[in-house]
Motif scaffolding. Structure first.
Motif, PDB file in Angstrom:
ATOM      1  N   GLY A 212       0.880  -1.298   0.023  1.00 53.11           N
ATOM      2  CA  GLY A 212       0.040  -0.030  -0.101  1.00 53.11           C
ATOM      3  C   GLY A 212       0.846   1.250   0.060  1.00 53.11           C
ATOM      4  O   GLY A 212       1.940   1.286   0.614  1.00 53.11           O
ATOM      5  N   LEU A 213       0.167   2.197  -0.513  1.00 55.27           N
ATOM      6  CA  LEU A 213       1.174   3.574  -0.652  1.00 55.27           C
ATOM      7  C   LEU A 213       1.570   4.099   0.673  1.00 55.27           C
ATOM      8  O   LEU A 213       2.802   4.514   0.654  1.00 55.27           O
ATOM      9  CB  LEU A 213       0.140   4.589  -1.554  1.00 55.27           C
ATOM     10  N   LEU A 214       0.489   4.304   1.635  1.00 56.61           N
ATOM     11  CA  LEU A 214       1.029   4.841   3.084  1.00 56.61           C
ATOM     12  C   LEU A 214       2.148   4.091   3.716  1.00 56.61           C
ATOM     13  O   LEU A 214       3.026   4.664   4.211  1.00 56.61           O
ATOM     14  CB  LEU A 214      -0.050   4.870   3.728  1.00 56.61           C
ATOM     15  N   GLU A 215       1.920   2.670   3.562  1.00 55.07           N
ATOM     16  CA  GLU A 215       2.940   2.008   4.260  1.00 55.07           C
ATOM     17  C   GLU A 215       4.088   1.845   3.444  1.00 55.07           C
ATOM     18  O   GLU A 215       5.301   2.089   4.118  1.00 55.07           O
ATOM     19  CB  GLU A 215       2.206   0.345   4.143  1.00 55.07           C
ATOM     20  N   ALA A 216       4.316   1.854   2.122  1.00 53.13           N
ATOM     21  CA  ALA A 216       5.531   1.990   1.397  1.00 53.13           C
ATOM     22  C   ALA A 216       6.069   3.507   1.586  1.00 53.13           C
ATOM     23  O   ALA A 216       7.425   3.447   1.772  1.00 53.13           O
ATOM     24  CB  ALA A 216       5.213   1.925  -0.080  1.00 53.13           C
ATOM     25  N   SER A 217       5.373   4.458   1.706  1.00 52.24           N
ATOM     26  CA  SER A 217       6.072   5.809   1.932  1.00 52.24           C
ATOM     27  C   SER A 217       6.836   5.938   3.299  1.00 52.24           C
ATOM     28  O   SER A 217       7.701   6.543   3.365  1.00 52.24           O
ATOM     29  CB  SER A 217       5.127   6.814   1.709  1.00 52.24           C
ATOM     30  N   GLU A 218       6.006   5.242   4.272  1.00 56.96           N
ATOM     31  CA  GLU A 218       6.871   5.243   5.700  1.00 56.96           C
ATOM     32  C   GLU A 218       8.206   4.394   5.882  1.00 56.96           C
ATOM     33  O   GLU A 218       9.030   5.166   6.444  1.00 56.96           O
ATOM     34  CB  GLU A 218       5.880   4.800   6.476  1.00 56.96           C
ATOM     35  N   LEU A 219       8.237   3.424   4.779  1.00 56.01           N
ATOM     36  CA  LEU A 219       9.536   2.780   4.736  1.00 56.01           C
ATOM     37  C   LEU A 219      10.616   3.585   4.056  1.00 56.01           C
ATOM     38  O   LEU A 219      11.755   3.718   4.272  1.00 56.01           O
ATOM     39  CB  LEU A 219       9.140   1.326   4.025  1.00 56.01           C
ATOM     40  N   ILE A 220       9.949   4.189   2.913  1.00 56.86           N
ATOM     41  CA  ILE A 220      10.857   5.147   2.280  1.00 56.86           C
ATOM     42  C   ILE A 220      11.403   6.346   2.774  1.00 56.86           C
ATOM     43  O   ILE A 220      12.516   6.571   2.899  1.00 56.86           O
ATOM     44  CB  ILE A 220      10.327   5.955   0.806  1.00 56.86           C
TER      45      ILE A 220
END
Length: 445
Positions: A212-220
């Motif tokens: 998911g976008l939000l989960e991925a962005s937090e890892l980034i």
């Protein structure tokens, strides 16, 4: 040194028409595409279109991509067939993915007919994922090397494409399976006989494309590299995602949440046409009307113990609630624009006119609806007329103060996001009740 965006907006807005083009061209040389997009979004639509046409061909498409979808489409709609073909032919797969969800199908198909086959193939790969998955937004143009190479061979390969310099290189096996991440600067400084795998970070995990976008962005956000690899379900490398894009996703998610509280979308244009904006906001006002009627019905259950002006007491929550939601829509739009430095003394008058126009249109619409319902409910045309007038006055007032209150609070060094809704609610309640009860006093008592 880059100028503050709000200063540029103010200078362009305050300058004579014949000087505005020159000021914008100067800004083009000093600011990045994102800043230029914000400047254009802060202008009334006719001026926005004119200034966009002043951009060089190299910047025009990139600036459009950086703009919010509604503002971008306001420019696209104005283009001639020749201009549209020229713009669409310069899109790459990443641009088209960004644009496609907000454009009519015929324009998307036209773009696909104009871009080259490689870009179409990359676009089709991106469309294997939905708009909530990070794989859709993966940048597919990157540096990929076989993990078995030595430094001298790796340098020879990347030197073939010096114009596409990348901060990160990805190592894969012969099947394209992701293996490790390598910072480019390590490769440039290493002895020529060094195996590239010994320089790489084999502990750096890849993002799953269906994340998911939000989960991925937090890892980034917490990544050690400027870009991170993205792999499919078979661990094969499909692309990369930059920290900048990850931060953009986080910002858009926050804005979506903020704007949704007022029934608006993140893509809402600051200077959208009055009728278009009124239609969008009318839906939310209609939903709010339903909830307000429930409050009025509850009060009406006690009409036997209320004074002779029972109808006024029952209808008062509707007046307050309609003004409150109309004001919160304008307030939310203003807070976002102020956070991005899009509001200045130069465009404030235009913004007030735009918002008051929207308020007047919605005020008249819902005044008629509520006035008719109230008149039928209490079998009194006078009651219907009184509340209709109050609703119209209150929604226009809410639009006006929705613009002015955050500006005043900002001058007083108070946070408009925290204090704005409280002040605005007070203003709309006072104005709404005064208009409603004051008119009733003159006409009934």
């Amino acid at each position: 040194m880059e100028q503050d965006i709000s200063q540029v907006i103010s200078q362009i807005s305050a300058a004579p028409l014949e000087q505005q083009d020159a000021l914008f061209n100067l800004a083009e040389k000093e600011l990045d595409d994102g800043a230029l997009a914000l400047i254009l979004e802060s202008q009334p639509i006719e001026k926005r279109i004119h200034l966009w046409r002043c951009l060089s061909l190299n910047h025009s498409v990139d600036v459009l991509t950086e703009m919010r979808s509604d503002a971008r489409y306001s420019i696209i709609q104005s283009l001639s067939a020749i201009e549209l073909d020229l713009v669409l032919s310069r899109l790459d797969n990443a641009d088209l993915i960004e644009w496609a969800d907000y454009l009519p199908d015929e324009i998307v198909q036209k773009a696909l007919s104009l871009i080259d086959e490689q870009e179409i193939e990359l676009y089709d790969q991106a469309n294997e994922y939905n708009d909530e998955e990070i794989g859709r937004y993966a940048e597919r143009k990157m540096w990929v090397l076989a993990k078995s190479l030595r430094v001298r061979h790796a340098l020879r390969l990347i030197s073939r494409d010096p114009s596409n310099a990348q901060p990160t290189i990805y190592l894969v096996d012969k099947h394209g399976t992701y293996y490790a991440t390598l910072a480019t600067h390590k490769l440039l400084n290493a002895p020529l006989d060094t195996p590239v795998l010994s320089l790489a970070d084999q502990e750096q995990p890849a993002l799953q494309a269906d994340l998911g976008l939000l989960e991925a962005s937090e890892l980034i956000e917490h990544a050690e590299y400027d870009c991170l690899p993205i792999v499919n379900e078979h661990n094969r490398l499909i692309g990369q995602i930059s920290v900048r894009l990850g931060m953009s996703i986080i910002r858009e998610e926050y804005e979506n949440t903020l704007m949704a509280r007022a029934g608006l979308s993140e893509s809402e244009d600051l200077f959208a046409p009055v009728i278009d904006s009124a239609k969008k906001r009318a839906v939310w006002l209609g939903i709010n009307l339903v909830t307000a009627i429930f409050a009025s019905i509850t009060i009406g259950l006690f009409e036997d113990v209320i004074s002779e002006v029972v109808a006024l007491a029952v209808l008062m929550p509707i007046v307050a609630s309609m003004g409150g939601i109309a004001g919160s829509q304008t307030l939310t739009l203003m807070i976002r624009a102020m956070a991005l430095n899009q509001v200045s003394a130069g465009n404030l008058i235009s913004l007030i006119k735009n918002e008051c126009g929207i308020g007047a249109l919605n005020g008249l619409l819902w005044a008629l609806v509520i006035g008719l319902l109230a008149g039928l409910w209490f079998q009194s045309p006078m009651i219907g007329a009184i509340i209709a007038l109050a609703i119209c006055i209150n929604i226009i007032t809410a639009a006006l103060f929705g613009v002015l209150i955050p500006m005043v609070l900002d001058k007083l060094k108070l946070d408009p996001a925290l204090a704005g809704s409280v002040v605005l609610t007070t203003v709309t309640d006072v104005v709404g009740f005064f208009a409603f009860l004051g008119t009733a006093t003159l006409l009934i008592l």
